[in-house]
Design a protein around this motif. Structure first.
Motif, short mmCIF file in Angstrom:
data_model
loop_
_atom_site.label_atom_id
_atom_site.label_comp_id
_atom_site.label_asym_id
_atom_site.label_seq_id
_atom_site.Cartn_x
_atom_site.Cartn_y
_atom_site.Cartn_z
N UNK A 18 31.68 78.33 49.87
CA UNK A 18 32.66 77.84 50.36
C UNK A 18 34.12 78.34 50.86
N UNK A 19 34.15 79.44 49.72
CA UNK A 19 35.09 80.50 49.60
C UNK A 19 34.92 81.79 51.22
N UNK A 20 33.31 82.13 50.46
CA UNK A 20 32.79 83.24 51.65
C UNK A 20 32.75 82.81 53.17
N UNK A 21 33.04 81.56 52.99
CA UNK A 21 32.31 80.56 54.96
C UNK A 21 33.93 81.09 55.36
N UNK A 22 34.51 80.15 54.49
CA UNK A 22 36.10 80.44 55.16
C UNK A 22 36.71 81.70 55.36
N UNK A 23 36.71 82.89 54.72
CA UNK A 23 36.99 83.90 55.08
C UNK A 23 36.28 84.72 55.77
N UNK A 24 34.96 83.56 56.74
CA UNK A 24 33.91 83.82 57.74
C UNK A 24 33.25 85.25 57.62
N UNK A 25 33.17 84.92 56.32
CA UNK A 25 32.11 86.41 55.43
C UNK A 25 30.16 86.06 55.91
N UNK A 26 30.00 86.76 56.44
CA UNK A 26 28.40 86.38 55.70
C UNK A 26 28.27 87.08 53.97
N UNK A 27 26.87 86.53 54.20
CA UNK A 27 26.86 87.36 52.35
C UNK A 27 26.91 88.43 52.07
#
Length: 98
Positions: A18-27
């Motif tokens: 969720x934190x990664x997605x909130x920053x708009x980053x891919x894996x």
């Protein structure tokens, strides 16, 4: 030695995703930012592997997220279960996951 360690939250994988997605980053983007392999990020987000202390620190710092279990200190309190005779049964010790 282990008393000073923080317990990892059971939903650490969801918190990272969720934190990664909130920053708009891919894996892959996150892996590049942390200088780690994208396969490690995938495994962490699937819950297949626990992050090492070093990787956990990187994730928490970069994603601005806390991966430690909340209220873990209450589990460390002295347990006062059992029967009056002082013997314990399996039911006194096991926590059910209902």
């Amino acid at each position: 030695m282990f008393d000073d360690m923080d317990e990892l939250a059971t939903d650490y994988d969801d918190r990272v995703r969720k934190a990664r997605e909130n920053k708009g980053l891919s894996q892959s983007d996150l892996a590049n930012e942390l200088n780690e392999k994208s396969s490690l990020i995938r495994k962490i987000e699937r819950g297949d592997t626990l992050p090492s202390d070093r990787v956990q620190s990187k994730l928490e710092r970069f994603l601005e997220v806390d991966l430690n279990a909340e209220g873990a200190s209450s589990d460390d309190s002295e347990w006062s279960g059992g029967s009056a005779s002082g013997s314990y049964t399996l039911g006194d010790v096991v926590k059910r996951k209902d």
